[in-house]
Write a protein that holds these residues in place. Structure first.
Motif, short mmCIF file in Angstrom:
data_model
loop_
_atom_site.label_atom_id
_atom_site.label_comp_id
_atom_site.label_asym_id
_atom_site.label_seq_id
_atom_site.Cartn_x
_atom_site.Cartn_y
_atom_site.Cartn_z
N THR A 312 -3.85 31.95 -14.47
CA THR A 312 -4.67 31.08 -15.33
C THR A 312 -4.03 30.97 -16.71
N ILE A 313 -4.00 29.76 -17.22
CA ILE A 313 -3.52 29.51 -18.58
C ILE A 313 -4.67 28.87 -19.34
N SER A 314 -5.19 29.63 -20.29
CA SER A 314 -6.42 29.23 -20.95
C SER A 314 -6.11 28.93 -22.42
N ASP A 315 -6.65 27.81 -22.92
CA ASP A 315 -6.31 27.47 -24.31
C ASP A 315 -7.56 27.27 -25.16
N HIS A 316 -7.35 27.04 -26.45
CA HIS A 316 -8.46 26.76 -27.36
C HIS A 316 -8.33 25.35 -27.92
N GLY A 317 -7.80 24.47 -27.10
CA GLY A 317 -7.66 23.07 -27.52
C GLY A 317 -8.97 22.32 -27.35
N PRO A 318 -8.92 21.00 -27.32
CA PRO A 318 -10.16 20.19 -27.24
C PRO A 318 -10.81 20.19 -25.86
N GLY A 319 -10.13 20.75 -24.85
CA GLY A 319 -10.65 20.68 -23.47
C GLY A 319 -10.38 19.31 -22.88
N VAL A 320 -10.85 19.13 -21.65
CA VAL A 320 -10.59 17.87 -20.94
C VAL A 320 -11.87 17.04 -20.92
N GLY A 321 -11.82 15.86 -21.50
CA GLY A 321 -13.01 14.99 -21.55
C GLY A 321 -13.35 14.44 -20.17
N ASP A 322 -14.65 14.14 -19.97
CA ASP A 322 -15.09 13.59 -18.66
C ASP A 322 -14.35 12.30 -18.32
N ASP A 323 -14.04 11.53 -19.36
CA ASP A 323 -13.41 10.22 -19.12
C ASP A 323 -12.01 10.34 -18.52
N VAL A 324 -11.34 11.49 -18.77
CA VAL A 324 -9.96 11.60 -18.25
C VAL A 324 -9.83 12.60 -17.10
N ALA A 325 -10.93 13.37 -16.85
CA ALA A 325 -10.85 14.49 -15.90
C ALA A 325 -10.29 14.08 -14.54
N GLU A 357 -3.21 25.73 -4.56
CA GLU A 357 -3.99 24.67 -5.22
C GLU A 357 -3.88 24.84 -6.73
N LEU A 358 -3.88 23.71 -7.42
CA LEU A 358 -3.82 23.73 -8.90
C LEU A 358 -4.95 22.88 -9.42
N ASP A 359 -5.71 23.41 -10.39
CA ASP A 359 -6.85 22.66 -10.92
C ASP A 359 -7.18 23.18 -12.33
N PHE A 360 -8.31 22.74 -12.87
CA PHE A 360 -8.68 23.22 -14.21
C PHE A 360 -10.19 23.29 -14.31
N THR A 361 -10.65 24.04 -15.32
CA THR A 361 -12.07 23.98 -15.71
C THR A 361 -12.09 23.96 -17.23
N ASN A 362 -13.13 23.42 -17.79
CA ASN A 362 -13.31 23.52 -19.24
C ASN A 362 -14.00 24.84 -19.55
N ASN A 363 -13.56 25.50 -20.63
CA ASN A 363 -14.16 26.80 -20.98
C ASN A 363 -15.49 26.59 -21.71
N ALA A 364 -16.45 27.50 -21.46
CA ALA A 364 -17.74 27.39 -22.13
C ALA A 364 -17.54 27.45 -23.65
N GLU A 365 -16.59 28.29 -24.10
CA GLU A 365 -16.40 28.47 -25.55
C GLU A 365 -15.41 27.46 -26.12
N GLY A 366 -15.08 26.44 -25.35
CA GLY A 366 -14.13 25.41 -25.83
C GLY A 366 -12.77 25.61 -25.21
N GLY A 367 -12.00 24.54 -25.17
CA GLY A 367 -10.67 24.60 -24.57
C GLY A 367 -10.72 24.46 -23.06
N ALA A 368 -9.56 24.47 -22.45
CA ALA A 368 -9.48 24.30 -21.00
C ALA A 368 -8.73 25.47 -20.37
N SER A 369 -9.02 25.72 -19.10
CA SER A 369 -8.26 26.71 -18.33
C SER A 369 -7.65 26.00 -17.14
N PHE A 370 -6.34 25.92 -17.12
CA PHE A 370 -5.64 25.38 -15.95
C PHE A 370 -5.21 26.58 -15.12
N TYR A 371 -5.35 26.47 -13.81
CA TYR A 371 -5.00 27.62 -12.96
C TYR A 371 -4.33 27.15 -11.69
N PHE A 372 -3.52 28.05 -11.13
CA PHE A 372 -3.04 27.77 -9.78
C PHE A 372 -3.24 29.00 -8.92
#
Ligand code: ADP
Length: 381
Positions: A312-325, A357-372
């Motif tokens: 898992t690679i987790s960041d504190h960026g803006p996360g992934v918006g619903d419009d682009v998910a 499989e490779l996917d992502f989730t948005n973190n509750a505290e902000g940012g996104a977590s991409f994982y494989f």
């Protein structure tokens, strides 16, 4: 037997079958052959009846057939009867044909007869060969894409890499100047000069290591699957990613599961995926407003039972918006000014070609977590 052969209903039934059907006696002499046999082997029914079935068998089946029958008659041991097997037949024109042969018996010990049902496997084999060729081509394409993408990522990181290589080079130049000054001084400075030389040597090794680490990335190599320790791969890749992270003032934090099982994969391609995700995480954090705390990318490895591992690679960026998910993994989708939009789609292709499989989730505290997730070596045994 003769009654049956002369019964029009029986022969109509045999001739309606798509598969070839034979009946032979205990010496291997053909007593019945249906119409499909003619299509399959080129002999007419009349040409076959009364002949030994060996006529349509290529070597080594031809030489062994008498022995097969007598072994069965003596021992009752079934090698093909009731089981069926892929074997070869020989067409009248000499062509060897792949067939699936099922064999049954009827009659008493004295009057035993063998029934052979022959399925033509040529179409199936042709389709299998076409499929294998197509899979091979896809495999090559994935490798070429992966390579092009690796070179691309290196290009995007060129400024950070140049900066990283420049550091030991600057140090080498400084130590060399200091050494020259020491040698020009009047007093004996042998110790200090030796120390400067040793530092020069260390820095040259460091520069060499950076370049060596990058070389395997840009080399165009075949997909080389082997047992891989993902902790070691991630640790190595973090060394490369650090150059980019430092350039953007981002910290990389690692948490590795010490009991992580091995996976079977191409180490360079797995590292490529990790680097791509880390680079995306750094990009994401460089875009948004900087918060004072937690300005780091968190990279972890963990077991998921015996059969899977997760990176898992987790960041504190803006996360992934619903419009682009739902567009992220489409080729050429990018929200970056200089982005190509190929990274995630290639990463997903690589991971799927490894059975993962490779996917992502948005973190509750902000940012996104991409994982494989990858299957472990145990899972693939
Ligand atoms: P590129 O990096 O060239 O844009 P990618 O396929 O790697 O191509 O990424 C596609 C898009 O996915 C990015 O432009 C960005 O909008 C989004 N994205 C990727 N990683 C992240 C992340 N960690 N946080 C937020 N958005 C992301």
């Amino acid at each position: 037997m003769e009654n049956l052969v002369n019964d029009g209903r029986f022969t109509a039934l045999l001739d309606a079958a798509v598969d070839g059907i034979f009946v032979i006696d205990s010496r291997g002499i053909v007593q019945v052959a249906n119409k499909a046999v003619e299509q399959l082997l080129g002999y007419s029914q009349d040409e076959l009846i009364g002949q030994n079935i060996k006529l349509v068998m290529p070597s080594p089946y031809r030489e062994n057939h008498d022995a097969y029958i007598s072994e069965y008659l003596h021992t009752g041991k079934k090698k093909i009867i009731g089981i069926g097997r892929e074997v070869q037949a020989q067409h009248k024109n000499g062509d060897i044909i792949d067939i699936f042969l099922s064999v049954g018996t009827f009659g008493s010990a004295e009057t035993i007869r063998f029934v052979g049902i022959v399925r033509d496997l040529r179409d199936l084999k042709r389709r299998e060969a076409e499929l294998a060729t197509a899979q091979h081509e896809i495999h090559n394409l994935v490798n070429r894409l992966a390579h092009a993408s690796r070179v691309g990522v290196m290009g995007e990181m060129a400024a950070s890499i140049a900066h990283e290589v420049n550091q030991p080079l600057t140090a080498i130049s400084n130590y060399a100047q200091a050494g020259t000054r020491l040698l020009n001084a009047d007093s004996d400075q042998t110790e200090e000069v030796l120390s400067a030389l040793s530092k020069i040597s260390n820095q040259a090794i460091r520069a060499g290591e950076i370049i060596r680490g990058l070389r395997s990335w840009v080399r165009d190599q075949d997909d080389d699957r082997e047992p891989c320790n993902c902790n070691a791969l991630i640790t190595e890749v973090v060394e490369i990613a650090k150059m980019e992270a430092q350039n953007h003032d981002v910290l990389l934090q690692l948490s590795l599961d010490p009991e992580l099982p091995a996976v079977i994969g191409d180490p360079v391609q797995i590292q490529q995926v990790a680097l791509n995700l880390i680079k995306n995480a750094i990009d994401a954090m460089s875009e948004g407003e900087r918060s004072s705390k937690n300005w780091s990318v968190f990279i972890s490895t963990e077991r998921q039972g015996k059969e899977r591992i997760k990176v898992t690679i987790s960041d504190h960026g803006p996360g992934v918006g619903d419009d682009v998910a739902d567009k992220l993994f489409q080729p050429f989708f990018t929200t970056k000014k200089a982005g190509m939009g190929m990274g995630l789609s290639i990463c997903r292709t690589i991971i799927r070609s490894h059975g993962g499989e490779l996917d992502f989730t948005n973190n509750a505290e902000g940012g996104a977590s991409f994982y494989f997730i990858l299957p472990t070596a145990v899972e693939q045994l």
